[in-house]
Design a protein around this motif. Sequence first.
Motif: not given
Length: 200
Positions: A154-173
């Motif tokens: 399984a390969q891909g990523r998930f992205v969280y977006r926050y109220e202050d405009g910040g983002e956290l991107t988590c990848t996985f393979n």
Amino acid sequence: MLRRLSRTALPLLACALSITACDSVPRPEGECRGAYGARSVAWPIDTNAVMSAYVHYDGTQGTQLSLAYTPDGAPELAGFGVDIQMPGEPTVTAGARTVKLLRQEQALVAEDPSQVREWFAHVGPGTEGYPAVSGVPVEGTLTLDRLVQGDGEAQGRFVYRYEDGGELTCTFNITDRSYTDDSDWGGGGGGGWDDDDDDD
């Protein structure tokens, strides 16, 4: 609600019976990079990250991605990650598949539950939820670039977006076999979370 059995118990038993098979399991790759409150972070994926089958409490079967990351520089977190449950045995081999995640009270839910049934965020072993520093994301996405069942990956990523405009991107393979390196056999288990389910 019933949760899945230990995600490492059966693969580790298989490894014990066939060491050479375990040697060929690729180490999980990925990281979480981006905003954590006012800070920027780069958290590596944990070696226990794995894809597995699961049985939902209603008896239906599905596929689970168990993703854990090491929150370096955030001592208030015992861990960080998510268990993603998808119905059946989805396959992605040609083109990426993206599912939007929407905030619902103190959780994220998939806009299309036929692709993602449950999204269990966690901040440590047995502790569901989101970090107090960042709070619950206002929205997110899960993108699968590749998903293959049966000795697959399984390969891909998930992205969280926050109220202050910040983002956290988590990848996985990751694969559907638990990774173990040679030092694990002498040290009583791999780095990362203790997934023995001793408390159950």
